[in-house]
Design a protein around this motif. Structure first.
Motif, PDB file in Angstrom:
ATOM      1  N   ALA A 184      24.302  17.246 -38.945  1.00 21.04           N
ATOM      2  CA  ALA A 184      23.607  18.360 -38.311  1.00 21.04           C
ATOM      3  C   ALA A 184      24.458  19.628 -38.329  1.00 21.04           C
ATOM      4  O   ALA A 184      23.949  20.736 -38.562  1.00 21.04           O
ATOM      5  N   MET A 185      25.765  19.476 -38.120  1.00 15.90           N
ATOM      6  CA  MET A 185      26.664  20.626 -38.148  1.00 15.90           C
ATOM      7  C   MET A 185      26.754  21.219 -39.545  1.00 15.90           C
ATOM      8  O   MET A 185      26.751  22.445 -39.713  1.00 15.90           O
ATOM      9  N   ARG A 186      26.806  20.358 -40.562  1.00 21.72           N
ATOM     10  CA  ARG A 186      26.856  20.854 -41.940  1.00 21.72           C
ATOM     11  C   ARG A 186      25.560  21.596 -42.295  1.00 21.72           C
ATOM     12  O   ARG A 186      25.591  22.649 -42.940  1.00 21.72           O
ATOM     13  N   HIS A 187      24.436  21.038 -41.850  1.00 23.31           N
ATOM     14  CA  HIS A 187      23.149  21.679 -42.124  1.00 23.31           C
ATOM     15  C   HIS A 187      23.072  23.045 -41.447  1.00 23.31           C
ATOM     16  O   HIS A 187      22.609  24.027 -42.046  1.00 23.31           O
ATOM     17  N   ALA A 188      23.531  23.120 -40.193  1.00 25.84           N
ATOM     18  CA  ALA A 188      23.518  24.386 -39.467  1.00 25.84           C
ATOM     19  C   ALA A 188      24.402  25.423 -40.148  1.00 25.84           C
ATOM     20  O   ALA A 188      24.045  26.602 -40.251  1.00 25.84           O
ATOM     21  N   GLN A 189      25.555  24.989 -40.664  1.00 23.99           N
ATOM     22  CA  GLN A 189      26.453  25.903 -41.355  1.00 23.99           C
ATOM     23  C   GLN A 189      25.817  26.410 -42.652  1.00 23.99           C
ATOM     24  O   GLN A 189      25.933  27.593 -42.997  1.00 23.99           O
ATOM     25  N   GLN A 190      25.138  25.517 -43.359  1.00 28.02           N
ATOM     26  CA  GLN A 190      24.455  25.930 -44.582  1.00 28.02           C
ATOM     27  C   GLN A 190      23.361  26.954 -44.285  1.00 28.02           C
ATOM     28  O   GLN A 190      23.169  27.918 -45.037  1.00 28.02           O
ATOM     29  N   GLU A 191      22.651  26.743 -43.180  1.00 25.08           N
ATOM     30  CA  GLU A 191      21.610  27.703 -42.774  1.00 25.08           C
ATOM     31  C   GLU A 191      22.221  29.067 -42.466  1.00 25.08           C
ATOM     32  O   GLU A 191      21.681  30.115 -42.858  1.00 25.08           O
ATOM     33  N   ARG A 192      23.353  29.067 -41.761  1.00 25.48           N
ATOM     34  CA  ARG A 192      24.017  30.336 -41.431  1.00 25.48           C
ATOM     35  C   ARG A 192      24.486  31.038 -42.709  1.00 25.48           C
ATOM     36  O   ARG A 192      24.364  32.259 -42.836  1.00 25.48           O
ATOM     37  N   ASN A 193      25.013  30.269 -43.643  1.00 30.57           N
ATOM     38  CA  ASN A 193      25.461  30.871 -44.899  1.00 30.57           C
ATOM     39  C   ASN A 193      24.298  31.495 -45.665  1.00 30.57           C
ATOM     40  O   ASN A 193      24.426  32.585 -46.241  1.00 30.57           O
ATOM     41  N   ARG A 194      23.140  30.813 -45.682  1.00 32.30           N
ATOM     42  CA  ARG A 194      21.968  31.363 -46.368  1.00 32.30           C
ATOM     43  C   ARG A 194      21.493  32.646 -45.705  1.00 32.30           C
ATOM     44  O   ARG A 194      21.108  33.612 -46.367  1.00 32.30           O
ATOM     45  N   ASP A 195      21.501  32.659 -44.364  1.00 30.76           N
ATOM     46  CA  ASP A 195      21.077  33.861 -43.634  1.00 30.76           C
ATOM     47  C   ASP A 195      22.007  35.034 -43.939  1.00 30.76           C
ATOM     48  O   ASP A 195      21.554  36.179 -44.095  1.00 30.76           O
ATOM     49  N   GLN A 196      23.309  34.761 -44.014  1.00 32.46           N
ATOM     50  CA  GLN A 196      24.265  35.824 -44.304  1.00 32.46           C
ATOM     51  C   GLN A 196      24.075  36.377 -45.707  1.00 32.46           C
ATOM     52  O   GLN A 196      24.158  37.583 -45.938  1.00 32.46           O
ATOM     53  N   ARG A 197      23.800  35.489 -46.673  1.00 28.21           N
ATOM     54  CA  ARG A 197      23.584  35.952 -48.045  1.00 28.21           C
ATOM     55  C   ARG A 197      22.289  36.761 -48.150  1.00 28.21           C
ATOM     56  O   ARG A 197      22.227  37.751 -48.884  1.00 28.21           O
TER      57      ARG A 197
END
Length: 376
Positions: free
Chosen positions: A321-334
Motif C-alpha cells: 500500500a505504501m509503494r502504491h501511494a508513493q507511485q500515485e504521488r510520483n504520477r501526480d507530481q509528473r
C-alpha cells in the motif's frame, strides 16, 4: 485444492528431476542478468586462528560455505547450491556437507563431483540429497583433520534436514552451526515436510546450544526477517539495533552472518514462541493463559507460528500500500510539470550484484604470518 496443488508442485520440484531443470534455469537466468561471476554480497572471510569460514554468496540470496583448517590445508564445503563461483577457488575440497535436499542447497553437488573426482558428498539419511555419496545419521561425527562436524537431525523444513555443528575448541573459538533453512538470522524456514510442532522442536534444539554458538544460515534474509521482528515488537531494543546494523551491512552489500544463538533468542520471533512478551505482542497472551482452556506447549507454538505468519502478511500488505501511494504521488507530481520528458516513466538503474573478486587470507601459523590466495 490450493493445498493439494502446492503439495503436487512441491513434490515435483523437491523430489524429481523437474526440480533440477528448474534450478538450472534459475542459475542460467541469474548469470544472464548479472554475469557468470556475480554475487549478491561481497566475499567476507572470517578467520579464527587457523580456522577459516567463508560465506560464499550464490544465486539470489543463498550462502554456501567454505570451512578450512588453513594449517593443514583441509577444505570442506557446505550447501553447494551452485558451483560456478566455487570452481574458481584455489582449493581442493575433501567433502561437501549438505543440510537438505532442496536444489538451492544441493544443486551444485553433481558439478562438484565431476570437477573433483572422488569427492565425498554427505547428506542426512532421510533426505535423499541429490548426488550424495554418503548418508549420515543423527549424532554421527565426521572428522577431517582438526575439523570435527556433528550431524544434528532437525526435521520440519524437510524430513531429513540436518544441521552441521562444527567444534571450535581446537581453534580457540565458539562452536558453529550451519543451519541451512532451519534457522535464519531473525527467522526460520517453512515447515514444508513436517508439522509446526516438529519444526519448533528442531528450533528448540538450537536454543539449547551455548549462547556463544555462531549461526551460519543458508540465506541472506536478515533485513526481511528483522523488519518483521520489529513490526511485531516495536519496543524490542535488541531487534531495533540489529535491524539498523543489518541495514548498514546490506547497504554495503556485506553479509550479515554470523549471528549467535544468544542474539537470536533476543529478537527472533520463532525462538520466542513461549516468551510472555512475544505472546503479548502477538495479542494471544490472555488466550494462552486461559485457565478454562489450558494449552499445551505444542499448541502454543502452533498458535504463535500462525500469528507470526499473519503479521508477516499484514506487513507485506502495508508495504504494498505504501509503494502504491508513493507511485500515485510520483504520477501526480509528473502531471503537474507539463514537459515532454514527463510523459515517459523514469527508468531507475538496476542494482547489480558485486562481482567475484580475488581473495587472499592472512593468518598466523606459529610465529609466522602466512598469506594464501583462496580466489584467483
Amino acid at each position: 485444492m490450493g493445498s493439494c496443488m502446492f503439495k503436487a508442485g512441491y513434490t515435483l520440484y523437491a523430489d524429481t528431476c523437474i526440480g533440477r531443470c528448474i534450478h538450472n534455469r534459475i542459475i542460467a537466468n541469474f548469470q544472464k542478468q548479472f554475469g557468470e561471476n556475480a554475487m549478491h554480497s561481497k566475499l567476507t572471510p572470517f578467520v579464527f586462528q587457523e580456522l577459516l569460514i567463508l560465506p560464499i554468496p550464490v544465486l539470489v540470496n543463498n550462502y554456501a560455505y567454505l570451512v578450512a583448517d588453513l594449517s593443514d590445508h583441509i577444505f570442506i564445503l557446505v550447501d553447494v547450491g551452485d558451483a560456478t563461483i566455487i570452481k574458481r577457488m584455489q582449493v581442493q575440497p575433501e567433502a561437501v556437507l549438505t543440510t537438505h535436499k532442496h536444489w538451492d542447497h544441493s544443486g551444485g553437488n553433481r558439478l562438484m563431483r565431476s570437477t573433483f573426482p572422488g569427492l565425498k558428498v554427505y547428506g542426512g539419511v532421510l533426505d535423499h540429497v541429490p548426488d550424495s555419496t554418503h548418508n549420515v545419521n543423527d549424532g554421527q561425527e565426521l572428522r577431517f583433520g582438526k575439523l570435527k562436524f556433528t550431524a544434528m537431525w532437525t526435521p520440519g523444513h524437510t524430513k531429513g534436514h540436518t544441521v552441521w555443528r562444527l567444534d571450535g575448541s581446537d581453534f580457540g573459538c565458539a562452536d558453529s552451526v550451519f543451519t541451512g533453512d532451519l534457522l535464519m538470522l531473525g527467522g526460520c524456514g517453512a515447515a514444508f515436510e513436517g508439522p509446526v510442532r516438529q519444526l519448533a522442536a528442531s528450533l528448540d534444539m538450537m536454543k539449547a546450544l551455548p549462547e556463544e554458538t555462531m549461526v551460519w544460515p543458508g540465506h541472506e534474509l536478515a533485513l526481511e526477517n528483522l523488519e518483521l521482528a520489529v513490526f511485531i515488537e516495536p519496543e524490542n531494543i535488541s531487534a531495533l539495533l540489529k535491524l539498523v546494523w543489518a541495514f548498514n551491512r546490506r547497504e554495503a552489500k556485506v553479509c550479515t552472518c554470523p549471528s549467535t544463538i544468544g542474539e537470536e533468542k533476543s529478537y527472533n520471533p520463532f525462538l520466542r514462541t513461549q516468551d510472555p512478551q512475544m505472546l503479548a505482542a502477538l495479542g494471544i497472551a490472555e488466550r494462552v493463559r486461559c485457565p478454562n482452556h489450558p494449552m499445551t506447549s505444542d499448541q502454543i507454538n502452533e498458535l504463535s507460528f500462525d500469528m507470526i505468519i499473519a503479521y508477516s502478511a499484514k506487513m507485506s500488505q502495508l508495504k504494498r500500500a505504501m509503494r502504491h501511494a508513493q507511485q500515485e504521488r510520483n504520477r501526480d507530481q509528473r502531471a503537474a510539470q507539463p514537459t515532454a520528458a514527463n510523459n515517459a516513466e523514469p527508468q531507475l538503474p538496476q542494482a547489480e550484484s558485486p562481482r567475484a573478486a580475488a581473495l587472499s587470507i592472512t593468518y598466523k601459523a606459529g610465529n609466522q604470518k602466512v598469506t594464501e590466495t583462496i580466489v584467483a
